[in-house]
Design an enzyme around this catalytic site. Structure first.
Site, PDB file in Angstrom:
ATOM      1  N   ARG A 122       7.276   5.443   6.841  1.00  0.00           N
ATOM      2  CA  ARG A 122       7.572   4.355   5.924  1.00  0.00           C
ATOM      3  C   ARG A 122       7.956   3.117   6.716  1.00  0.00           C
ATOM      4  O   ARG A 122       8.531   3.209   7.808  1.00  0.00           O
ATOM      5  CB  ARG A 122       8.691   4.746   4.952  1.00  0.00           C
ATOM      6  CG  ARG A 122       8.264   5.725   3.863  1.00  0.00           C
ATOM      7  CD  ARG A 122       7.235   5.116   2.926  1.00  0.00           C
ATOM      8  NE  ARG A 122       6.831   5.996   1.833  1.00  0.00           N
ATOM      9  CZ  ARG A 122       5.765   6.775   1.847  1.00  0.00           C
ATOM     10  NH1 ARG A 122       5.000   6.823   2.942  1.00  0.00           N
ATOM     11  NH2 ARG A 122       5.450   7.514   0.789  1.00  0.00           N
ATOM     12  N   GLU A 182       4.214  -4.417   1.709  1.00  0.00           N
ATOM     13  CA  GLU A 182       2.785  -4.093   1.602  1.00  0.00           C
ATOM     14  C   GLU A 182       2.208  -4.712   0.333  1.00  0.00           C
ATOM     15  O   GLU A 182       2.850  -4.660  -0.712  1.00  0.00           O
ATOM     16  CB  GLU A 182       2.585  -2.578   1.592  1.00  0.00           C
ATOM     17  CG  GLU A 182       3.023  -1.907   2.888  1.00  0.00           C
ATOM     18  CD  GLU A 182       2.758  -0.401   2.909  1.00  0.00           C
ATOM     19  OE1 GLU A 182       2.141   0.125   1.955  1.00  0.00           O
ATOM     20  OE2 GLU A 182       3.176   0.249   3.884  1.00  0.00           O
ATOM     21  N   HIS A 232      -2.242   1.488   5.272  1.00  0.00           N
ATOM     22  CA  HIS A 232      -1.627   2.620   4.570  1.00  0.00           C
ATOM     23  C   HIS A 232      -2.697   3.559   3.994  1.00  0.00           C
ATOM     24  O   HIS A 232      -2.655   3.927   2.816  1.00  0.00           O
ATOM     25  CB  HIS A 232      -0.689   2.131   3.460  1.00  0.00           C
ATOM     26  CG  HIS A 232       0.396   3.133   3.139  1.00  0.00           C
ATOM     27  ND1 HIS A 232       1.628   2.771   2.659  1.00  0.00           N
ATOM     28  CD2 HIS A 232       0.434   4.485   3.232  1.00  0.00           C
ATOM     29  CE1 HIS A 232       2.378   3.841   2.464  1.00  0.00           C
ATOM     30  NE2 HIS A 232       1.666   4.895   2.814  1.00  0.00           N
TER      31      HIS A 232
END
Length: 314
Positions: A226, A255, A274
């Site tokens: 993370r 993000e 991601h």
């Protein structure tokens, strides 16, 4: 019983599910509506569509199955207060994520990014700096299902593994284990520093300037857990100061990553949006965890696989 999927599995996955559990009323819908929430006994979600506002409409809801590992975007306190059980698909990401991480490591070690650039320029050059993965050391922050699978694969390449977690307790495929408070002592030994830690209060900005200063100058730093692990400005400073050799980032504090972030253009940085866990088999593996849990749930059991403690964040 009404089970509400806020996404639509492929037809070849959906049909066997409906056939196997004919006593259940399934609803498959891309996107969440309050109308369906009001009727749902169980919600199956990726975890990003539920919020405190729409949760109040889910008066019948008793179980949330999250087809994801992270739950940081869910209204944890409201769910806890309602006593709603939450379980997830922890463990299904290990194969695609471990393959992604190994691919990046080998690409850097064997100078594949350099070769791709040479090909674009139509330049034949053997002035390439290649190193071997064999006999190196990897420090894995968070040696759970994903971290342990990475360790297993790295062992096949002759890599020594150091696992690091809160307790320092033994984990599979780790040659050595250390706790968070011993991290500064372990970092100088690592050629690869790889994090798959979840987002919790304890892991937020766990890595600070002092940690990057003790890393090897040619170390590969990888964050696949993370984005809260390190302040972006701290990481950028470390890269600009040549305190590490490479940064491979699949997660970020914000993000999507801002277009003006220096991380896009800094040398020796790989930005992965991601996607390291993406796989054509993702939903298939999720349903393989959901189905046995549903059998238990229909029998009145709550001892399901991967029940989460939202107060701890995992």
């Amino acid at each position: 019983m009404r089970i509400y999927f806020t996404f639509e599995p492929r037809q070849d996955l959906r049909e066997p599910l409906v056939e196997e559990f004919s006593q259940v009323d399934f609803v498959f819908q891309s996107g969440l509506t309050t109308e369906e929430l009001q009727k749902a006994d169980v919600v199956v979600t990726y975890g990003e569509d539920l919020n405190e506002e729409n949760l109040q409409y889910a008066t019948k809801l008793k179980w949330i199955f999250v087809a994801s590992a992270g739950v940081e975007k869910m209204p944890a306190q409201a769910i806890i207060e309602r006593g709603i059980l939450v379980s997830n698909v922890r463990g299904i990401h290990k194969t695609p994520m471990a393959e992604s991480m190994l691919a990046h490591i080998l690409a850097i070690k064997r100078a594949l990014p350099w070769m791709y650039e040479q090909q674009k320029k139509c330049e034949w050059s053997k002035k390439v700096k290649q190193t071997e993965l064999c006999d190196s050391t990897a420090l894995i922050l968070g040696p759970g299902a994903i971290g342990s699978e990475v360790g297993r694969l790295l062992h096949a390449f002759g890599v020594q593994t150091i696992g690091c977690n809160r307790s320092g307790q033994k984990a599979p495929h780790m040659d050595v284990m250390v706790s968070f408070d011993k991290l500064l002592e372990a970092l100088p030994k690592a050629d690869i520093v790889l994090s798959v830690l979840p987002k919790t209060r304890e892991t937020t900005h766990l890595l600070k300037e002092e940690h990057f200063k003790v890393m090897k100058k040619n170390a590969i730093f990888m964050n696949f857990g993370r984005g809260n692990l390190v302040d972006e400005q701290v990481l950028i400073r470390a890269i600009k100061a040549d305190e590490i050799g490479y940064a491979v980032l699949d997660v970020f504090e914000q993000e999507p990553l801002a277009e003006n972030s220096p991380l896009w253009t800094l040398p020796n940085v790989i930005v992965s949006p991601h996607v390291s866990s993406h796989s054509s088999r993702y939903v298939e593996r999720s349903l393989n965890i959901f189905k046995p849990s549903l059998v238990k749930w229909l029998d009145g059991e709550t001892d399901l696989e991967n029940v989460m403690d939202l107060s701890r964040g995992y």
